[in-house]
Scaffold this active site. Structure first.
Site, PDB file in Angstrom:
ATOM      1  N   ASP A 231       0.854  -1.188   0.000  1.00  0.00           N
ATOM      2  CA  ASP A 231       0.000   0.000   0.000  1.00  0.00           C
ATOM      3  C   ASP A 231       0.887   1.233   0.000  1.00  0.00           C
ATOM      4  O   ASP A 231       2.096   1.147  -0.259  1.00  0.00           O
ATOM      5  CB  ASP A 231      -0.931  -0.018   1.218  1.00  0.00           C
ATOM      6  CG  ASP A 231      -2.292   0.582   0.902  1.00  0.00           C
ATOM      7  OD1 ASP A 231      -2.359   1.806   0.667  1.00  0.00           O
ATOM      8  OD2 ASP A 231      -3.296  -0.161   0.887  1.00  0.00           O
TER       9      ASP A 231
ATOM     10  N   HIS B  30      -3.959   6.410   2.804  1.00  0.00           N
ATOM     11  CA  HIS B  30      -4.570   5.151   2.371  1.00  0.00           C
ATOM     12  C   HIS B  30      -4.006   3.966   3.147  1.00  0.00           C
ATOM     13  O   HIS B  30      -4.750   3.126   3.669  1.00  0.00           O
ATOM     14  CB  HIS B  30      -4.343   4.976   0.869  1.00  0.00           C
ATOM     15  CG  HIS B  30      -5.174   3.925   0.226  1.00  0.00           C
ATOM     16  ND1 HIS B  30      -4.812   2.599   0.181  1.00  0.00           N
ATOM     17  CD2 HIS B  30      -6.374   3.997  -0.422  1.00  0.00           C
ATOM     18  CE1 HIS B  30      -5.733   1.904  -0.464  1.00  0.00           C
ATOM     19  NE2 HIS B  30      -6.692   2.726  -0.847  1.00  0.00           N
TER      20      HIS B  30
ATOM     21  N   SER C  97     -11.184  -0.435  -1.920  1.00  0.00           N
ATOM     22  CA  SER C  97      -9.922  -0.586  -1.183  1.00  0.00           C
ATOM     23  C   SER C  97     -10.159  -0.971   0.266  1.00  0.00           C
ATOM     24  O   SER C  97      -9.383  -1.722   0.859  1.00  0.00           O
ATOM     25  CB  SER C  97      -9.138   0.731  -1.208  1.00  0.00           C
ATOM     26  OG  SER C  97      -8.465   0.916  -2.418  1.00  0.00           O
TER      27      SER C  97
END
Length: 485
Positions: free
Chosen positions: A230, A262, A417
């Site tokens: 990530d 994220h 996600s």
């Protein structure tokens, strides 16, 4: 006299009817108003007015933070729709001044690139073929060893003036150049216990997870090591206090470091501490993360050269399942790495992507061995921008999921996600309780025990249905999840 009266009535009727027919009038604006085509018929998908996951600024609030989910509605003015620039017919007829012209809308930002403009990536190029290419003007930018494949991967810069497609064809014609491809980009979303309290509870209830009883309900310790590829992660966030988080060093060259929004959010969904407010699914699990992303202006991305290295690092670290909440195009090198990890009994879990229900499959989620996850809201309705297709395996909570912000506190996140880590956690729990299962059997078990949504049986919207934790252990398996009305 009758003639004059008739003309008077006719002129009055003309004055009332004409503005309603003229496209510049307020009455006609109702018929000409644009429809909102963003939902694409998603059976009542969620609304969204959050920001685009590009900066939390340490917020600790209730703003929604969608994963690449800006609403692209066409909000052209009525004047632009009608095509009239100087008022309506009666304005011009009676000399009334035309309304002021509105400033033109700024041009939309150009689309993000799909691949590096002048690079080819290739595995195991022989010294003879490499010498041929360098003699033709190709430049080796970087190379790395991929232990899992027993291979060397190289990034080559194409000679100036050579079309990228022609360069790829030229390399693939060499005896050892068949694995060459473009350097594509990838972007990044049991037991009977007391009632759950907190912002995370809706998502936990949806998948049938009873946090305080998960370990004691027959599953035992979570021994399966989880991998994560990530963006950056903020290890100092309170969500990871006392947790087993390690971030492997990754050589990204001279690229600008990625942000931590994220990656921190996905990691907290997986292992966030129950002492704070960003409750994770498996806080006792070990998470090994690799930041394979970087920034290029406004674009935060990874590339296939980086991804295969990150996947190799996690394989060497002996993870059993890898969460890849990212998406991009098909690539030969990426596919080879997915297949190799599948042979090594490492399960890859990936997101379905947020490009909309009519989009083509994205990768690695489009590869058969991958466990591909779409997002649903608290009512079990599919996220309106989630990808669809026969490659989908499971659905999981992914709309307004509460998790860690990048610096402190919590935020809600939306996107596929953030659905993927629910399936990753379920897979890690199953592998820990039944380590003899192959990755194919793990995938089959999770699909078989999922809660069917939408059309009966597997479908292209929800896959096999909503992932469920209860059947994994000895907790109550017949209790349906809580779907909000």
């Amino acid at each position: 006299m009758r003639q004059y009266l008739f003309l008077l009535l006719l002129s009055c009727g003309f004055a009332f009817v004409l503005p309603a027919l003229w496209v510049g009038s307020p009455i006609s604006a109702i018929a000409w108003a644009d429809d909102d085509n963003g939902d694409n018929g998603d059976n009542g998908g969620d609304s969204d007015n959050g920001d685009s996951d590009n900066g939390d600024n340490g917020d600790d609030d209730d703003d929604r933070d969608d994963d690449r989910d800006d609403d692209d509605r066409d909000d052209r003015s009525q004047q632009q729709r009608s095509g009239s620039g100087g008022g309506n017919f009666l304005d011009r007829l009676f000399g009334r001044p035309a309304p002021a012209q509105q400033a033109p809308r700024p041009a939309p930002a150009p689309p993000l690139p799909e691949r590096a403009a002048d690079e080819i990536v290739v595995l195991d190029l022989s010294e003879a073929d490499l010498a041929t290419l360098t003699g033709l003007g190709y430049e080796v930018l970087r190379e790395a060893q991929i232990a899992t494949l027993g291979s060397t991967v190289r990034r080559l810069r194409v000679p100036p003036g050579t079309a990228l497609e022609a360069a790829l064809d030229q390399i693939q014609q060499l005896p050892t150049g068949q694995s060459a491809d473009f350097n594509h980009f990838y972007r990044a979303n049991e037991g009977i216990v007391g009632a759950c309290e907190g912002l995370h509870c809706a998502s936990f209830d949806l998948v049938g997870l009873r946090p305080s009883g998960a370990t004691a309900a027959g599953c035992g310790q979570i021994t399966a090591r989880i991998g994560l590829i990530d963006t950056g992660i903020n290890p100092d966030h309170e969500a990871f206090d006392g947790g087993r988080l390690s971030v492997l060093a990754f050589d990204g060259g001279d690229e600008e470091a990625s942000g931590a929004q994220h990656g921190t959010a996905v990691a907290a969904i997986l292992i966030g501490s129950r002492a704070g407010r960003a409750h994770g699914l498996l806080p006792e699990a070990e998470l090994v993360a690799v930041d394979a992303f970087y920034r290029a202006g406004r674009d935060e991305r990874s590339d296939v050269f980086s991804l295969v290295q990150a996947m190799d690092q996690l394989a060497v670290a002996e993870v059993r399942v890898i969460n890849m909440s990212l998406a991009g195009p098909h690539n030969v090198l990426l596919e080879q790495m997915v297949m190799r990890l599948h042979e090594a009994q490492i399960l890859i879990v990936s997101a379905a992507g947020n490009e909309g229900p009519r989009a083509d499959p994205v990768f690695p989620g489009g590869y058969a061995p991958v466990l591909t996850v779409t997002a649903v809201d608290a009512s079990g309705r599919v996220y309106r921008r989630a990808g669809r297709g026969p490659h989908l395996d499971l659905a999981a909570p992914g709309v307004e999921v509460w998790t860690a912000a990048s610096i402190r506190g919590v935020r809600s996140k939306t996107g596929t996600s953030f659905a993927a880590p629910f399936a990753t956690a379920a897979a890690a729990m199953l592998i820990s309780s039944r380590p003899e299962l192959t990755v194919a059997e793990v995938k089959s078990f999770l699909k078989t025990t999922a809660l069917d949504l939408g059309d009966e049986g597997p479908d292209e919207v929800f896959g096999s249905g909503l992932v469920q934790f209860a059947p994994i252990c000895s907790g109550p398996s017949g209790t349906p999840p809580l779907l909000l009305e």
